[in-house]
Scaffold this active site. Structure first.
Site, mmCIF file in Angstrom:
data_model
loop_
_atom_site.group_PDB
_atom_site.id
_atom_site.type_symbol
_atom_site.label_atom_id
_atom_site.label_comp_id
_atom_site.label_asym_id
_atom_site.label_seq_id
_atom_site.Cartn_x
_atom_site.Cartn_y
_atom_site.Cartn_z
ATOM 1 N N ARG A 172 -20.617 -15.486 4.140
ATOM 2 C CA ARG A 172 -19.711 -16.392 3.420
ATOM 3 C C ARG A 172 -18.275 -15.876 3.357
ATOM 4 O O ARG A 172 -17.411 -16.542 2.783
ATOM 5 C CB ARG A 172 -20.234 -16.616 1.994
ATOM 6 C CG ARG A 172 -21.620 -17.228 1.927
ATOM 7 C CD ARG A 172 -22.189 -17.136 0.515
ATOM 8 N NE ARG A 172 -22.455 -15.746 0.139
ATOM 9 C CZ ARG A 172 -22.922 -15.372 -1.057
ATOM 10 N NH1 ARG A 172 -23.168 -16.301 -1.977
ATOM 11 N NH2 ARG A 172 -23.125 -14.098 -1.321
ATOM 12 N N HIS A 203 -16.095 -8.901 -2.301
ATOM 13 C CA HIS A 203 -16.196 -10.263 -2.840
ATOM 14 C C HIS A 203 -17.117 -10.291 -4.047
ATOM 15 O O HIS A 203 -18.095 -9.547 -4.117
ATOM 16 C CB HIS A 203 -16.694 -11.243 -1.770
ATOM 17 C CG HIS A 203 -18.097 -10.978 -1.293
ATOM 18 N ND1 HIS A 203 -19.191 -11.651 -1.800
ATOM 19 C CD2 HIS A 203 -18.591 -10.108 -0.380
ATOM 20 C CE1 HIS A 203 -20.303 -11.209 -1.204
ATOM 21 N NE2 HIS A 203 -19.956 -10.269 -0.342
ATOM 22 N N CYS A 222 -21.460 -10.135 -4.592
ATOM 23 C CA CYS A 222 -21.935 -9.341 -3.453
ATOM 24 C C CYS A 222 -23.359 -8.846 -3.711
ATOM 25 O O CYS A 222 -23.621 -8.136 -4.692
ATOM 26 C CB CYS A 222 -21.000 -8.150 -3.227
ATOM 27 S SG CYS A 222 -21.484 -7.079 -1.856
#
Length: 211
Positions: A46, A98, A101
């Protein structure tokens, strides 16, 4: 149609679209790679570097691994760093984690993920140990994991600065600057959380002499 076969069809369509918009697109790419940025990101599907930054092929040199780690015994990440700094002459290195995670969250558990993942995640557990007082003070699990994501990025930037690759380039060429960012899956926005300008002082324990 199998999933991997669909990728081949999509590739042909994408290539045709690029040529239609810019007939010399692939000719330029084939002749030169001159990115100014090395991106060390997470392998999470992603978080693709080019898409979330709106950049084109050739603009960012990319390395990805689980939880965007910079480990001093990982020949893979160090070879990418060496090539980017000493041959591509990049000006910036970005470590981008991110929120959400899976690797970070897994490292906060006591689950046995078997030898290889246990070994990898141990590096994140070490980050938690360094910042245990702050993290243990955050009672809400999601917020605590999010903060660990940020602190992990910070420590990976420090790990870059500890390498002779970066220190030699700082001494000789005053580059690259190091940046720690975190991408938000919920809103698509990147949050800068830590920076080290070229030449920033670090603990003398990690400094190399006679570079």
């Amino acid at each position: 149609m199998r999933s991997y076969e669909k990728l081949l069809l999509e590739n042909k369509a994408w290539a045709a679209e690029q040529v239609n918009k810019d007939p010399d697109f692939f000719k330029r790419l084939a002749e030169l790679q001159a990115p100014e940025i090395l991106w060390i990101g997470c392998s999470d599907s992603r978080v693709p570097a080019n898409q979330i930054t709106g950049t084109q092929p050739g603009e960012i040199f990319v390395h990805r691994n689980v939880a965007n780690l910079v480990i001093n015994t990982d020949v893979n990440v160090l070879s990418v760093l060496d090539f980017a700094v000493n041959h591509l002459k990049i000006k910036h290195v970005i470590v981008c984690g991110h929120y959400g995670c899976g690797g970070i969250k897994a490292a906060t558990t006591k689950t046995d993920f078997k030898p290889v993942l246990n070994m990898w995640l141990r590096n994140i557990k070490d980050v938690y140990r360094l910042h245990r007082q702050e993290l243990d003070g955050i009672k809400e699990e999601e917020k605590r994991v999010d903060r660990l994501v940020e602190l992990n990025v910070q420590e990976q930037v420090y790990n870059l600065a500890k390498t002779s690759i970066i220190q030699r380039s700082w001494k000789e060429e005053k580059r690259p600057d190091l940046h720690g960012w975190v991408y938000g899956l919920k809103d698509g926005i990147i949050k800068p959380v830590f920076d080290m300008k070229a030449g920033t002082a670090i603990d003398s324990l990690y400094e190399f002499d006679k570079l």
